[in-house]
Design a protein around this motif. Structure first.
Motif, PDB file in Angstrom:
ATOM      1  N   THR A   1      33.052  23.299   9.939  1.00 40.71           N
ATOM      2  CA  THR A   1      34.463  23.312  10.357  1.00 40.71           C
ATOM      3  C   THR A   1      34.639  23.527  11.858  1.00 40.71           C
ATOM      4  OG1 THR A   1      34.602  25.691   9.882  1.00 40.71           O
ATOM      5  CG2 THR A   1      35.245  24.173   8.119  1.00 40.71           C
ATOM      6  N   ALA A   2      33.564  23.856  12.553  1.00 37.50           N
ATOM      7  CA  ALA A   2      33.683  24.252  13.955  1.00 37.50           C
ATOM      8  C   ALA A   2      34.338  23.183  14.825  1.00 37.50           C
ATOM      9  CB  ALA A   2      32.311  24.616  14.520  1.00 37.50           C
ATOM     10  N   ALA A   3      33.932  21.933  14.659  1.00 37.82           N
ATOM     11  CA  ALA A   3      34.469  20.864  15.502  1.00 37.82           C
ATOM     12  C   ALA A   3      35.952  20.626  15.243  1.00 37.82           C
ATOM     13  CB  ALA A   3      33.676  19.578  15.292  1.00 37.82           C
ATOM     14  N   ASP A   4      36.400  20.882  14.017  1.00 37.58           N
ATOM     15  CA  ASP A   4      37.817  20.711  13.686  1.00 37.58           C
ATOM     16  C   ASP A   4      38.649  21.897  14.157  1.00 37.58           C
ATOM     17  OD1 ASP A   4      37.430  18.246  12.425  1.00 37.58           O
ATOM     18  OD2 ASP A   4      36.952  19.204  10.512  1.00 37.58           O
ATOM     19  N   TYR A   5      38.062  23.077  14.160  1.00 38.89           N
ATOM     20  CA  TYR A   5      38.819  24.279  14.462  1.00 38.89           C
ATOM     21  C   TYR A   5      38.955  24.556  15.963  1.00 38.89           C
ATOM     22  CZ  TYR A   5      38.727  25.888   9.577  1.00 38.89           C
ATOM     23  OH  TYR A   5      38.905  26.019   8.226  1.00 38.89           O
ATOM     24  N   PHE A   6      37.917  24.239  16.738  1.00 40.44           N
ATOM     25  CA  PHE A   6      37.862  24.705  18.125  1.00 40.44           C
ATOM     26  C   PHE A   6      37.799  23.557  19.123  1.00 40.44           C
ATOM     27  CE2 PHE A   6      35.552  27.769  15.386  1.00 40.44           C
ATOM     28  CZ  PHE A   6      36.480  28.799  15.446  1.00 40.44           C
ATOM     29  N   ASP A   7      38.454  23.752  20.253  1.00 34.68           N
ATOM     30  CA  ASP A   7      38.371  22.745  21.311  1.00 34.68           C
ATOM     31  C   ASP A   7      37.386  23.159  22.405  1.00 34.68           C
ATOM     32  OD1 ASP A   7      40.461  23.591  23.904  1.00 34.68           O
ATOM     33  OD2 ASP A   7      40.526  24.731  22.056  1.00 34.68           O
ATOM     34  N   TRP A   8      36.843  24.382  22.285  1.00 39.49           N
ATOM     35  CA  TRP A   8      35.815  24.872  23.210  1.00 39.49           C
ATOM     36  C   TRP A   8      34.791  25.631  22.375  1.00 39.49           C
ATOM     37  CZ3 TRP A   8      36.548  24.287  28.661  1.00 39.49           C
ATOM     38  CH2 TRP A   8      35.539  24.837  29.468  1.00 39.49           C
ATOM     39  N   ILE A   9      33.515  25.475  22.700  1.00 37.47           N
ATOM     40  CA  ILE A   9      32.447  26.105  21.934  1.00 37.47           C
ATOM     41  C   ILE A   9      31.532  26.898  22.876  1.00 37.47           C
ATOM     42  CG2 ILE A   9      30.346  25.711  20.570  1.00 37.47           C
ATOM     43  CD1 ILE A   9      32.753  25.209  18.887  1.00 37.47           C
ATOM     44  N   ILE A  10      31.191  28.123  22.434  1.00 37.96           N
ATOM     45  CA  ILE A  10      30.135  28.902  23.074  1.00 37.96           C
ATOM     46  C   ILE A  10      28.982  28.984  22.082  1.00 37.96           C
ATOM     47  CG2 ILE A  10      29.441  31.177  23.920  1.00 37.96           C
ATOM     48  CD1 ILE A  10      32.402  31.645  24.666  1.00 37.96           C
TER      49      ILE A  10
ATOM     50  N   ASP B   1      30.706  28.889  10.203  1.00 39.52           N
ATOM     51  CA  ASP B   1      30.673  27.626   9.463  1.00 39.52           C
ATOM     52  C   ASP B   1      30.601  26.447  10.427  1.00 39.52           C
ATOM     53  OD1 ASP B   1      30.890  25.545   7.728  1.00 39.52           O
ATOM     54  OD2 ASP B   1      32.860  26.091   6.935  1.00 39.52           O
ATOM     55  N   LEU B   2      29.422  25.862  10.548  1.00 36.21           N
ATOM     56  CA  LEU B   2      29.246  24.737  11.467  1.00 36.21           C
ATOM     57  C   LEU B   2      30.019  23.503  11.013  1.00 36.21           C
ATOM     58  CD1 LEU B   2      25.431  25.004  12.299  1.00 36.21           C
ATOM     59  CD2 LEU B   2      27.375  25.900  13.574  1.00 36.21           C
TER      60      LEU B   2
ATOM     61  N   GLY C   1      15.693  25.380  16.544  1.00 38.29           N
ATOM     62  CA  GLY C   1      15.137  24.212  15.863  1.00 38.29           C
ATOM     63  C   GLY C   1      15.108  24.322  14.360  1.00 38.29           C
ATOM     64  N   LYS C   2      15.899  25.242  13.787  1.00 36.68           N
ATOM     65  CA  LYS C   2      15.853  25.492  12.343  1.00 36.68           C
ATOM     66  C   LYS C   2      16.973  24.805  11.568  1.00 36.68           C
ATOM     67  CE  LYS C   2      13.601  29.962  12.974  1.00 36.68           C
ATOM     68  NZ  LYS C   2      13.684  31.436  12.749  1.00 36.68           N
ATOM     69  N   LEU C   3      17.762  23.976  12.222  1.00 39.09           N
ATOM     70  CA  LEU C   3      18.846  23.283  11.520  1.00 39.09           C
ATOM     71  C   LEU C   3      18.350  21.964  10.955  1.00 39.09           C
ATOM     72  CD1 LEU C   3      21.941  23.749  13.844  1.00 39.09           C
ATOM     73  CD2 LEU C   3      21.526  24.835  11.656  1.00 39.09           C
ATOM     74  N   PHE C   4      18.843  21.641   9.764  1.00 32.98           N
ATOM     75  CA  PHE C   4      18.543  20.355   9.149  1.00 32.98           C
ATOM     76  C   PHE C   4      19.811  19.529   9.109  1.00 32.98           C
ATOM     77  CE2 PHE C   4      18.436  17.826   5.119  1.00 32.98           C
ATOM     78  CZ  PHE C   4      17.527  16.880   5.561  1.00 32.98           C
ATOM     79  N   PHE C   5      19.774  18.335   9.688  1.00 33.69           N
ATOM     80  CA  PHE C   5      20.937  17.462   9.767  1.00 33.69           C
ATOM     81  C   PHE C   5      20.830  16.408   8.670  1.00 33.69           C
ATOM     82  CE2 PHE C   5      20.468  19.416  13.797  1.00 33.69           C
ATOM     83  CZ  PHE C   5      21.735  19.540  14.340  1.00 33.69           C
ATOM     84  N   MET C   6      21.669  16.562   7.654  1.00 33.75           N
ATOM     85  CA  MET C   6      21.628  15.630   6.534  1.00 33.75           C
ATOM     86  C   MET C   6      22.212  14.272   6.901  1.00 33.75           C
ATOM     87  SD  MET C   6      22.672  18.130   3.380  1.00 33.75           S
ATOM     88  CE  MET C   6      22.535  16.776   2.204  1.00 33.75           C
TER      89      MET C   6
ATOM     90  N   LYS D   1      28.563  15.133  10.762  1.00 37.00           N
ATOM     91  CA  LYS D   1      27.302  15.827  10.570  1.00 37.00           C
ATOM     92  C   LYS D   1      27.482  16.917   9.511  1.00 37.00           C
ATOM     93  CE  LYS D   1      24.953  15.304  15.012  1.00 37.00           C
ATOM     94  NZ  LYS D   1      25.905  14.617  15.832  1.00 37.00           N
ATOM     95  N   THR D   2      26.449  17.129   8.723  1.00 39.58           N
ATOM     96  CA  THR D   2      26.427  18.243   7.789  1.00 39.58           C
ATOM     97  C   THR D   2      25.267  19.150   8.159  1.00 39.58           C
ATOM     98  OG1 THR D   2      27.323  16.858   6.055  1.00 39.58           O
ATOM     99  CG2 THR D   2      26.278  18.914   5.374  1.00 39.58           C
ATOM    100  N   PHE D   3      25.528  20.431   8.261  1.00 41.75           N
ATOM    101  CA  PHE D   3      24.520  21.374   8.709  1.00 41.75           C
ATOM    102  C   PHE D   3      24.125  22.301   7.574  1.00 41.75           C
ATOM    103  CE2 PHE D   3      27.447  20.346  12.143  1.00 41.75           C
ATOM    104  CZ  PHE D   3      26.595  19.818  13.085  1.00 41.75           C
ATOM    105  N   ASN D   4      22.841  22.547   7.394  1.00 42.16           N
ATOM    106  CA  ASN D   4      22.347  23.527   6.430  1.00 42.16           C
ATOM    107  C   ASN D   4      21.437  24.509   7.162  1.00 42.16           C
ATOM    108  OD1 ASN D   4      23.663  22.554   4.207  1.00 42.16           O
ATOM    109  ND2 ASN D   4      22.010  21.146   3.658  1.00 42.16           N
TER     110      ASN D   4
END
Length: 249
Positions: free
Chosen positions: A198-207, A195-196, A234-239, A246-249
């Motif tokens: 929630t990722a920024a809220d859940y994690f302090d490090w990203i791979i 789930d993109l 390049g398949k993400l759409f940023f609403m 940011k919202t990712f679909n």
């Protein structure tokens, strides 16, 4: 000290390369999300790190040493679909399995071990289900029990493969609260996550992974639109194009 060092790791299933030339260095004490598109090799990465895959090349060090099969400083929560939920055992016995690294496979759990297991069930809100067969539990309850098993291990480094999949919102909140508490205690936690939003809220490090590492580092530096587009081809759409929401679909 580094929690994880991966050098030139590659994995192939028969003729198909799943991971190629993966290099990582993650310091101790981070809550790390492993993120990428379907088929990117996220689960394979965890299994390769834990020596569960034979066809691999490269080197892996956890807490700056090779993983030992008897090393109880490393905990693992597999995907729910990898577990035989028809196995005749109850929730407490599953959690007690997390104590085997301390007591051995032959010795019986002591009163202390049983108390630790019960405390871990309580931490995940499952103490009332200690005697319940795991096959009678809901998906979210099963996930809580396996998290309790990992907690009972009293590890220093945890690897969790999609712990939020198929769980209700209350269980997800419980799990992330426990993971953040582990981080606060200086533990290192690695989580395959989809789930993109929630990722920024859940994690302090990203791979960010797509067969190889496209980016790795502190979330505020790594979880960017450019890095995500590279990881997802390049398949993400940023609403919403604002940096803060940011919202990712």
């Amino acid at each position: 000290m580094d929690a994880l060092q991966v050098k030139n790791l590659s994995v192939a299933y028969e003729e198909k390369v799943v991971l190629q030339n993966v290099n990582l260095t993650i310091p101790v004490g981070h809550l790390t999300g492993i993120i990428g598109p379907n088929g990117a090799g996220k689960s394979t990465l965890i299994k390769a790190i834990l020596n569960q895959l034979p066809n691999k090349t490269g080197a892996v060090h956890i807490l700056e040493r090779p993983l030992n099969a008897k090393d109880h400083t490393v905990g693992y929560v597999p995907q729910r679909n990898a577990v035989d939920w028809d196995f005749p055992t109850n929730a407490l016995d599953v959690v007690l399995m997390g104590r085997y690294g301390h007591i051995g496979m032959i010795k019986k759990p002591s009163a202390k071990d049983k108390q630790i297991a019960m405390d871990c069930l309580k931490d995940v809100g499952m103490e009332a289900f200690a005697d319940r067969s795991i096959g009678q539990l809901s998906g979210g309850q099963q996930q809580r029990v396996f998290l309790a098993r990992a907690l009972a291990q009293e590890a220093e480094v945890y690897f969790m493969d999609e712990p939020f999949v198929g769980v209700d919102a209350a269980t997800e909140r419980t799990i992330i609260a426990i993971l953040k508490d582990l981080k606060a205690k200086g533990k290192s936690v690695f989580v395959v996550h989809h789930d993109l939003q929630t990722a920024a809220d859940y994690f302090d490090w990203i791979i960010l992974l797509n067969q190889t590492i496209t980016a790795s580092g502190p979330t505020e530096q790594t979880f960017t639109e450019d890095n995500l587009q590279e990881a997802y081809g390049g398949k993400l759409f940023f609403m919403d194009q604002t940096k803060s929401n940011k919202t990712f679909n």
